[in-house]
Design a protein around this motif. Structure first.
Motif, PDB file in Angstrom:
ATOM      1  N   ILE A 159     -37.938 -33.366 -10.338  1.00  0.00           N
ATOM      2  CA  ILE A 159     -36.480 -32.848 -11.552  1.00  0.00           C
ATOM      3  C   ILE A 159     -35.514 -33.477 -10.906  1.00  0.00           C
ATOM      4  O   ILE A 159     -34.815 -33.719 -10.994  1.00  0.00           O
ATOM      5  N   ARG A 160     -35.096 -34.197  -9.335  1.00  0.00           N
ATOM      6  CA  ARG A 160     -34.975 -35.195  -8.751  1.00  0.00           C
ATOM      7  C   ARG A 160     -34.533 -36.394  -9.766  1.00  0.00           C
ATOM      8  O   ARG A 160     -33.673 -36.662  -9.582  1.00  0.00           O
ATOM      9  N   GLN A 173     -35.091 -36.766 -12.986  1.00  0.00           N
ATOM     10  CA  GLN A 173     -34.462 -35.899 -14.248  1.00  0.00           C
ATOM     11  C   GLN A 173     -33.432 -36.208 -14.092  1.00  0.00           C
ATOM     12  O   GLN A 173     -31.959 -36.079 -14.626  1.00  0.00           O
ATOM     13  N   ARG A 174     -32.713 -35.759 -12.158  1.00  0.00           N
ATOM     14  CA  ARG A 174     -30.889 -35.126 -12.698  1.00  0.00           C
ATOM     15  C   ARG A 174     -30.311 -36.620 -12.115  1.00  0.00           C
ATOM     16  O   ARG A 174     -29.506 -36.348 -12.399  1.00  0.00           O
ATOM     17  N   GLU A 175     -31.391 -37.600 -11.277  1.00  0.00           N
ATOM     18  CA  GLU A 175     -30.730 -39.131 -10.945  1.00  0.00           C
ATOM     19  C   GLU A 175     -29.870 -39.781 -12.314  1.00  0.00           C
ATOM     20  O   GLU A 175     -28.644 -40.143 -12.714  1.00  0.00           O
ATOM     21  N   GLU A 184     -28.909 -38.464 -15.302  1.00  0.00           N
ATOM     22  CA  GLU A 184     -27.843 -37.691 -15.498  1.00  0.00           C
ATOM     23  C   GLU A 184     -26.565 -37.796 -14.828  1.00  0.00           C
ATOM     24  O   GLU A 184     -25.199 -37.931 -14.967  1.00  0.00           O
ATOM     25  N   THR A 185     -27.375 -38.465 -12.992  1.00  0.00           N
ATOM     26  CA  THR A 185     -25.777 -38.445 -12.298  1.00  0.00           C
ATOM     27  C   THR A 185     -24.887 -39.646 -12.423  1.00  0.00           C
ATOM     28  O   THR A 185     -23.694 -39.964 -13.190  1.00  0.00           O
TER      29      THR A 185
END
Length: 470
Positions: A454-455, A457-459, A461-462
């Motif tokens: 999850i981390r 995947q979000r990086e 996007e950030t």
């Protein structure tokens, strides 16, 4: 995330799991029916079936564990709508299961002399040896059946296993009834009648499963134009890479429970028979957890194929919560009925066996109390393993299961069972310790991996949301 986020997934989990549970209960019932019918012949016969099944079940666990590699590959392919991957996983998996079934039958046949090295009662070995020959042969259809079953599970078509198991059990009970007791014009074969019933019913189960799946409109495309030219080393390696560690995970657990049977043999045939009764009861309730494990593996595999790791974790945790609730209920039932359940396996009207049977019931009722406690740990560890297989993480869990069962569980079972007054109860306390350690460390592994995915995947996007710098 709120509690309702997990409970709302219960319906989907149960819908997928309940046919698997019924099917697995059916497979377990084949052994339980043997135990109940044979137990009425006497404690020696029950101990012989217990010893024979313990050896065969070790091999069966390898086959079942290996075949689970098919499900996550099929589920991921189905989630991604990749029919070529599904077809390839099915054909390669079925081929490997056939070869493995033949190999395991050979291993079990060659392993029979081990019974003499384990100091098992002589009268038990004499009955168990010919029994193993026939039940060992049934490994071939069992492992082939697993190839079909895991393919159907991966396609979220879990009812077919249920239908096949019901058909197989009806046939098995009928054959057992006539051959064990010599009903009508059939010979009285005792435990050999149970062995023959197992072989015939398991062979019929494979044939019936093939018939059901090949007639399904969704699956017909996977049953046509098979050719050995389609067999590729890359898919064989992929299945083996997932299947071998999975088989070791199941082997480590089953071997620990089998060792409990053998350790009980050191304590005498009555302890061994009592162990088998308690193990039969625990195996029945464990099938509910196994069904939920398949639901976790399939739904996690689908979400992995869709790349949705947030929902993947939510779905998995909902299965973990559900198994805790289910196994707690079973644990409470075991506590309430621990004095009654052993009577189902023995004929207390047999005055010749009365002394032995009374001791067996006394020991078994205590073991069932311990089983009531480890229901929860056992359920958690198997559903978390299912979720880990769904994300195709198998190597580290294999190490975890080895440490939990053989570095923690076995030494406790050995010491408490053979070197303290606890005897059979001490053996089962060791099982409890191993299962609890496995449940804890496997969950920590799952939590670590899903957080990491999850981390990651979000990086990106950030990074995309950051304002451009001049």
């Amino acid at each position: 995330m709120g509690f309702s986020a997990y409970t709302k997934e219960f319906r989907a989990n149960i819908t997928l799991a309940y046919p698997v549970i019924v099917g697995m209960l059916g497979h377990t019932l084949i052994t339980v029916v043997d135990n109940i019918m044979v137990g009425r012949l006497g404690s020696t016969e029950l101990a012989a079936v217990s010893l024979g099944n313990s050896i065969v079940f070790i091999a069966m666990s390898v086959g079942i564990g290996f075949s689970t590699a098919i499900t996550p590959i099929v589920a991921q392919g189905d989630g991604a709508k990749n029919h070529a991957t599904v077809r390839s996983a099915f054909h390669h998996g079925l081929l490997l299961c056939t070869v493995l079934g033949l190999f395991l039958f050979g291993v079990v046949t060659l392993a029979k002399p081990l019974m003499y090295l384990m100091n098992q009662p002589a009268e038990v070995i004499a009955l168990a040896s010919p029994y193993i020959d026939w039940v060992g042969f049934s490994l071939i259809p069992v492992v082939i059946f697993q190839g079909y079953k895991q393919f159907a599970d991966g396609m979220s078509l879990t009812k077919y296993d249920m239908y096949a198991a019901i058909f197989s059990n009806v046939l098995h009970v009928v054959i057992n009834y006539f051959l064990i007791y010599g009903i009508w014009f059939f010979p009285r074969l005792g435990i050999m009648g149970a062995a023959l019933g197992t072989v015939v019913s398991r062979t019929a189960m494979v044939i019936y499963m093939h018939y059901l799946l090949s007639r399904n409109e969704k699956l017909k495309q996977y049953f046509h134009n098979f050719s050995f030219s389609e067999i590729k080393k890359s898919m064989l390696r992929k299945i083996v890479a997932l299947g071998l560690p999975s088989s070791m995970q199941m082997l480590f657990e089953v071997a620990l429970f089998t060792t409990a049977v053998w350790l009980s043999g050191f304590l005498g045939k009555n302890n061994q028979a009592a162990n088998q009764i308690a193990l039969s009861m625990a195996s029945m309730t464990f099938m509910f957890a196994m069904g939920l494990s398949v639901a976790a593996m399939v739904r996690v595999g689908n979400n992995k194929g869709q790349g949705d790791y947030v929902n993947l974790r939510t779905v998995a945790r909902s299965v973990f919560l559900l198994v805790i609730i289910v196994e707690t209920i079973f644990g409470l039932l075991f506590v309430a009925l621990h004095d009654f359940l052993p009577h189902l396996f023995l004929n207390m009207e047999n005055t010749i066996q009365l002394t032995d049977n009374t001791e067996v019931i006394s020991i078994a009722s205590t073991l069932i109390l311990v089983a009531a406690v480890f229901q929860i740990s056992d359920g958690i560890q198997v559903v978390v393993l299912g979720a880990l297989r769904g994300i195709q993480d198998v190597k580290i869990p294999t190490i975890i299961t080895f440490i939990a069962y053989w570095v923690i569980g076995f030494p406790i079972s050995f010491y408490l069972g053979l070197h303290t007054p606890l005897k059979g109860t001490g053996i089962w306390i060791g099982l409890l310790a191993g299962l609890t350690a496995a449940a804890l460390f496997l969950y920590l592994r799952f939590n670590y991996l899903t957080n990491k995915h999850i981390r990651n995947q979000r990086e990106p996007e950030t990074l995309n949301l950051k304002p451009e710098t001049k």
